[in-house]
Design an enzyme around this catalytic site. Structure first.
Site, mmCIF file in Angstrom:
data_model
loop_
_atom_site.group_PDB
_atom_site.id
_atom_site.type_symbol
_atom_site.label_atom_id
_atom_site.label_comp_id
_atom_site.label_asym_id
_atom_site.label_seq_id
_atom_site.Cartn_x
_atom_site.Cartn_y
_atom_site.Cartn_z
ATOM 1 N N HIS A 124 40.901 41.206 35.677
ATOM 2 C CA HIS A 124 39.765 40.763 34.961
ATOM 3 C C HIS A 124 39.042 41.783 34.198
ATOM 4 O O HIS A 124 38.930 43.055 34.894
ATOM 5 C CB HIS A 124 38.847 40.255 36.223
ATOM 6 C CG HIS A 124 39.367 39.032 36.842
ATOM 7 N ND1 HIS A 124 39.086 37.840 36.631
ATOM 8 C CD2 HIS A 124 40.460 38.966 37.911
ATOM 9 C CE1 HIS A 124 39.582 36.894 37.163
ATOM 10 N NE2 HIS A 124 40.651 37.614 37.898
ATOM 11 N N TYR A 184 49.184 34.885 42.192
ATOM 12 C CA TYR A 184 48.690 33.967 43.347
ATOM 13 C C TYR A 184 48.663 32.750 43.063
ATOM 14 O O TYR A 184 48.301 32.296 42.109
ATOM 15 C CB TYR A 184 47.407 34.894 43.836
ATOM 16 C CG TYR A 184 46.295 34.925 42.744
ATOM 17 C CD1 TYR A 184 45.415 33.794 42.916
ATOM 18 C CD2 TYR A 184 45.917 35.804 42.191
ATOM 19 C CE1 TYR A 184 44.375 33.834 42.167
ATOM 20 C CE2 TYR A 184 44.944 35.975 41.345
ATOM 21 C CZ TYR A 184 44.024 34.907 41.305
ATOM 22 O OH TYR A 184 42.776 35.029 40.513
ATOM 23 N N TYR A 195 43.276 39.368 46.964
ATOM 24 C CA TYR A 195 42.138 40.091 46.770
ATOM 25 C C TYR A 195 41.219 40.643 47.935
ATOM 26 O O TYR A 195 41.432 40.168 49.082
ATOM 27 C CB TYR A 195 41.078 39.273 46.033
ATOM 28 C CG TYR A 195 41.318 38.938 44.665
ATOM 29 C CD1 TYR A 195 40.888 39.681 43.488
ATOM 30 C CD2 TYR A 195 42.024 37.795 44.267
ATOM 31 C CE1 TYR A 195 41.138 39.487 42.277
ATOM 32 C CE2 TYR A 195 42.208 37.409 42.759
ATOM 33 C CZ TYR A 195 41.884 38.268 41.775
ATOM 34 O OH TYR A 195 41.930 38.052 40.557
ATOM 35 N N HIS A 216 47.082 39.168 36.306
ATOM 36 C CA HIS A 216 46.014 39.262 35.479
ATOM 37 C C HIS A 216 44.895 40.440 36.135
ATOM 38 O O HIS A 216 44.988 40.739 37.281
ATOM 39 C CB HIS A 216 45.147 38.214 35.139
ATOM 40 C CG HIS A 216 44.604 37.519 36.297
ATOM 41 N ND1 HIS A 216 45.313 36.777 37.186
ATOM 42 C CD2 HIS A 216 43.202 37.549 36.847
ATOM 43 C CE1 HIS A 216 44.649 36.346 38.283
ATOM 44 N NE2 HIS A 216 43.403 36.747 37.825
ATOM 45 N N ARG A 264 48.232 31.713 39.282
ATOM 46 C CA ARG A 264 47.687 32.383 38.222
ATOM 47 C C ARG A 264 48.906 33.459 38.010
ATOM 48 O O ARG A 264 49.465 34.108 38.814
ATOM 49 C CB ARG A 264 46.250 33.309 38.880
ATOM 50 C CG ARG A 264 45.423 32.296 39.105
ATOM 51 C CD ARG A 264 44.729 31.573 37.996
ATOM 52 N NE ARG A 264 44.710 31.977 36.416
ATOM 53 C CZ ARG A 264 44.038 32.953 35.965
ATOM 54 N NH1 ARG A 264 43.092 33.452 36.651
ATOM 55 N NH2 ARG A 264 44.204 33.401 34.460
#
Ligand SMILES: [Fe+3]
Lengths: 185, 237
Positions: free
Chosen positions: B157, B142, B103, B155, B152
């Site tokens: 959000h 990640y 991120y 995905h 995870r």
């Protein structure tokens, strides 16, 4: 019956700021970030400041929370077009201290509802956004139908800010003796 | 008019012990249930003056002279309510990791590289039929600190408004066929497998752009609104 089911919620996670408040995440991408404009000059109403923290079950501030605020204007009316006083803000606390600050105007009463801010909280570890309200310590809250639905008088206090003269403090407790009343609306 | 009651057994519970952060962040008292009032039935409105063209294209909206690395995809769908009515002109915002699972956030320390051409967020308004579309890069999986070896699934959000503050929703979209979905404590905080299914976007080859970009379809359903045929409570309640 041919209804659909609501899409299930998932946590906003620790990086919610990338999506909803990129400047707070540390980068500059949009011409205009939504939810961070000061109240425009000409908007009638008493200017107020609300500071506070969201506190977890261990007593620690939730530093990665993002709060949305929705409120009526000074006359108690909710905006129905983006050109009005929008009445909607995003609030991100200081990542080091967890203290947030909201600058807005004091909302008016709406019907029998005493003046209040509606708050919606999301963060890592919160699976469905939490709805609550902040009422004012220096307003007449006696007839408010939501406060009156709370059976235990001491829990009503969890929705009422402290402070006076336009400077208020409102801490939100996720758990514990002072747990805030959250709303299933 | 009011909102349909939210089915709390369909959503993840506040306390999901296998998702450790929820332990200290989940309220323990019963929530106060009430019919939505004006505060929850109204909600902020957004218009085209609020966002700029191109903000729904994550391949270009942060590019510094090059293209981001990764699998090019379109994510599209409709925002509907529980009555199958489209939700037009509502704000949809997304954020995600880059193709390596990193991120662009000052708090993300994962060792995968930052992509200089990828910001990782986008936003758009639905059209009059409730339709929306983004172009982006397929995010990478990640690792995260929960159990010692949790990852995870890929995905995106997703944040949606609807027309009432009581419809406000944040969720995550997953990708069809990802083997990590079955292992994720955040996914498994949702008790009903049919509800999990609703978060998995199928591959949509018909909307893929040949020689350019794959496509996934993700429809979003917000709470429905019911008309109150007989009013038996005083105004303002
Ligand atoms: Fe994530």
């Amino acid at each position: 019956m041919d209804y659909l089911k609501e899409t299930p919620s998932q946590t906003a996670g620790p990086y919610v700021h990338i999506g909803l408040a990129p400047a707070a995440a540390g980068f500059d991408i949009y011409e205009h970030e939504l939810g961070f404009d000061p109240v425009p000059e000409g908007v009638p109403g008493e200017r107020i400041t609300v500071t506070g923290r969201v506190i977890d079950g261990m007593g620690a501030p939730v530093k990665d929370v993002l709060i949305e605020v929705w409120q009526a204007d000074a006359s108690g009316r909710y905006a129905d077009s983006p050109e009005d006083f929008r009445g909607w803000f995003r609030v991100v606390p200081d990542f080091e201290t967890g203290v947030f600050t909201l600058n807005t105007i004091r909302p008016g009463a709406h019907g029998r509802h005493a003046p209040h801010l509606s708050l919606w909280l999301v963060a890592r570890g919160i699976n469905v956004g939490l709805q609550t309200r902040m009422y004012f310590p220096d307003a007449d809250n006696a007839a408010d139908p939501v406060l009156n639905l709370i059976e235990q008088p001491h829990r009503r206090e969890s929705l009422i800010a402290t402070g006076e003269s336009g400077a208020y403090n409102f801490d939100i407790h996720l758990q514990g003796e002072k747990e805030t009343v959250f709303l299933d609306v | 008019m009011t909102l349909y009651q939210r089915d709390r057994t369909w959503h993840p519970p506040a306390l999901a012990p296998d998702y450790k952060t929820s332990v200290a962040r989940s309220p323990r008292q019963a929530m106060l249930s009430l019919d939505a009032t004006a505060s929850e039935l109204s909600g902020p409105r957004f218009g085209h003056g609020d966002i700029a063209p191109g903000e729904n294209d994550l391949i270009t909206n942060y590019a510094q002279g090059g293209d981001p690395v990764g699998e090019r995809i379109i994510v599209h769908g409709r925002v509907l309510d529980e009555n199958r009515r489209p939700v037009p002109h509502t704000l949809v915002e997304i954020w995600q990791a880059n193709a390596g699972g990193r991120y662009r956030h000052k708090k993300d320390q994962y060792l995968a590289a930052i992509d200089p051409n990828f910001g990782g967020c986008g936003r758009t308004l639905t059209d009059e039929n409730g339709a929306y579309a983004f172009r982006t890069i397929k995010p990478g999986a990640y690792p995260w600190r929960n159990w010692v070896n949790n990852w995870r699934p890929a995905h995106i959000h997703v944040s949606v408004f609807g027309h009432s503050f009581g419809q406000r929703l944040i969720t995550q979209m997953y990708f069809e066929g990802d083997p990590l979905i079955a292992h994720c404590p955040i996914v498994k905080s949702i008790p009903d497998p049919r509800a999990i299914e609703a978060l998995i976007a199928p591959l949509d080859l018909n909307e893929a752009k040949p020689l350019d970009c794959l496509a996934y379809r993700f429809d979003i359903v917000l709470r429905g609104r019911r008309s109150t045929f007989f009013e038996n409570r005083p105004e303002g309640n």
